[in-house]
Scaffold this active site. Sequence first.
Site, PDB file in Angstrom:
ATOM      1  N   LEU A  64      49.764  40.611   1.028  1.00 28.89           N
ATOM      2  CA  LEU A  64      49.503  39.254   0.552  1.00 28.89           C
ATOM      3  C   LEU A  64      48.040  38.884   0.753  1.00 28.89           C
ATOM      4  CD1 LEU A  64      52.770  37.600   1.902  1.00 28.89           C
ATOM      5  CD2 LEU A  64      52.366  38.754  -0.276  1.00 28.89           C
ATOM      6  N   ARG A  65      47.286  39.787   1.411  1.00 34.10           N
ATOM      7  CA  ARG A  65      45.820  39.678   1.533  1.00 34.10           C
ATOM      8  C   ARG A  65      45.325  38.588   2.468  1.00 34.10           C
ATOM      9  NH1 ARG A  65      44.956  44.739   0.029  1.00 34.10           N
ATOM     10  NH2 ARG A  65      44.992  45.117  -2.211  1.00 34.10           N
ATOM     11  N   ASP A 305      55.022  47.661  -3.587  1.00 34.75           N
ATOM     12  CA  ASP A 305      53.748  48.174  -3.074  1.00 34.75           C
ATOM     13  C   ASP A 305      52.596  47.308  -3.604  1.00 34.75           C
ATOM     14  OD1 ASP A 305      52.058  49.765  -1.610  1.00 34.75           O
ATOM     15  OD2 ASP A 305      51.901  51.341  -3.134  1.00 34.75           O
ATOM     16  N   HIS A 309      44.098  42.939  -6.458  1.00 39.76           N
ATOM     17  CA  HIS A 309      42.659  43.134  -6.307  1.00 39.76           C
ATOM     18  C   HIS A 309      41.897  42.143  -7.188  1.00 39.76           C
ATOM     19  CE1 HIS A 309      42.511  46.710  -3.861  1.00 39.76           C
ATOM     20  NE2 HIS A 309      43.334  47.368  -4.655  1.00 39.76           N
TER      21      HIS A 309
END
Lengths: 425, 328
Positions: A64-65, A305, A309
């Site tokens: 989820l960054r 997965d 980006h």
Amino acid sequence: MKISIRNGHIIDPANDLDQVADLFIEDDKIVSIGTQPDGFSDDETIDASGHWILPGLVDLGARLREPGQEHKGSIASESRAAAASGITHIACLPDTDPVIDSPAEVDFVLQQAEEAGYCQISIIGALTLELEGRTLSEMAALRQAGCIGVGQFNIPCDYSVLRHSMEYAASQGLTVYLQPQDNSLLSNGCAHEGAIATRLGLPPIPEAAETASIGALLALIEQTGARSHLCRLSTARGVNMVRQARAEGLPVTADLSAHQAFLTEMDISDFNSLCHVLPPLRTERDRDGLRQGLFDGTLQVLCSDHQPHELDAKLAPFPSTEPGISGLETLLPLALRLSEEGVLSRSQAIARVTSGPAEVLGIDAGNLTIGTSADLCIFDPGHSWEFDTEAMLSAGTNSPFGGWSFNGQVLRTLLAGDTVYDIKL
Amino acid sequence: MTEQHLQAGPLPSGMQLHDDGRLRHLLTIEGLPRELLVEIMDTAESFVSVQAKTVKKVPLLRGKTIVNLFFEPSTRTRTTFELAAKRLSADVLNINIATSATTKGESLLDTLRNIEAMFCDMFIVRHADSGAAHFIARHVAPHVSVLNAGDGSHAHPTQAMLDMFTIRRHKGDFTRLKVAIVGDVLHSRVARSQIHALNILNTAEVRVIAPRTLLPADVEKLGVHVFNDMDEGLHDVDVVIMLRLQKERMQSALLPSAHEYFQLYGLTNERLKAAREDAIVMHPGPANRGVEIASDVADGSRSVILEQVSNGIAIRMAIMSMVTGAAQ
């Protein structure tokens, strides 16, 4: 709040349900399927005629960054994309910045998730401090803070530390998540070692980068008895090794990224950086072996997965791009496509994204059992559409599936009885 | 940056040609039609005479601006491109950008946009990443041509064409030739491009000779016969192409030592006896004497190594004039 969902086709592999019936929700729980409870008077009636009612999907592997990589995505942006894709439960990885290796980071993530309110989030904490592979993390504290497992994933860790970490995790009742990848064999590779990488002159990743690691990890699982989950297999041989280990009774499960069930090395033949993933896309033989593993349950989980980006991460010559696919929004479409292509039954396909991952994670989710949280999605199987990356909700639009046609669309997603996505809104 | 930049494009071989079949970019030899390779060599033939004149210039590219965009150090290739451009009367800009392997795409694209804004007509690109020339070709303005001067281990098409040109000048018909490529095929963009070119030109047999550590997986699928033994591989060949062995690979997990490599795969006059009597010896340069080739072979009567260098200028003049539409 009482909701009745009328005439929906309920498909719940965990309870062997595959029939048209009414479903009744009171507050956050499913209270009945089939017969209306005595005195039940709904505040909302949903007509689900011709639609499917599925358990909310459980995604076993998504990045989820947040914290630390908010330029790629946030818990709010990614969990919203998940909800719109029928996913009500996400297990996120510890490889954030800072690493999730103490209760402070766990609290932060859980709080962000609750504020966003789109999904239930489970956290797989770091197996070692900073994921550096030297010192054990405080696993008991992580467990108390809410972690449902610990993992090292594909980050290097020598076997001695790994062995002890696995033993310690087992003694804390935590499942260990590992991604088979021998980093010395991986080297600087970015494509499957074979005819395509040879033709394109791309640094190759041999099959043994996965199988050598699986061999070692299975030996450690046998040695320690630690319940373990192998993430993101990419080779047919790897699936065979896991199948055999399971037959011998090892406490091991495994999963597959949805894109690995469809794409192969051929898909990088025009240097398409959207197909730059790790582990790499391999041969058709591997893809068939992975599909077989999904069919027979060696791979009991299909996961997104998800790796969103920013555009620049993929705007470079292939080897310099960052690996990964923004996968939340294609998880259910690809799972169902496996049943359309005859690889899995419909019930199997749904199990691999609901009850399968829930069982590995050890959580009560991914089913429509009476008395459980009303996490579900209403799905229109008749609607055929084309996947458009520009319409993606994830902050990362890095999907190679743009232009693919899919059948069926999520109309509405409920999390604990609350509507977290409605296609009409 | 718009979304379309992220979508899969045509194959590298497909985007090189205009709709009418003329050359637009030269990124890889793979997939090019045989007639085009022949046309490049025929055009180069016409430029060979230019080089022999006192005034070595023709005005074909007058007013055009050509940029040598080198992300990897190079002396020979860059110099021959520069000479070729100048002999065609083009203006040449040399930009050397020392980069590390971690250089990010945004800087590459930014560099590109900035240079493009100076109204250039052609980029000559060398980059450490395979696919870099293809990436740049996808992003340049429609009027700009991209020539690949070497991308990673992928392709070095102008080198391959100058080698084909050199072979043709000595041997004529490719269909009767046996050609052996010796050495580090694994890391060699030159070898990959040569193999494609030789096969497109219907060469009778293309061989690669190397230990398995220096051969990429499934190399035979490129259309070559594989030999691990040098003497067997050289038997009866018409052309021997030696590849350069990078210093860092001489003593590594790939090879035990430069000494053992020379013992097994070094080209000596003794070894050369296995080849046909009139076999020629080639090397893309710079040669490591005593590692892959003995000095007396490199300087011997069968060596055409220096000819390759001069042919490189004619070939690059040919390709530059073809992509700009100046060659008729």
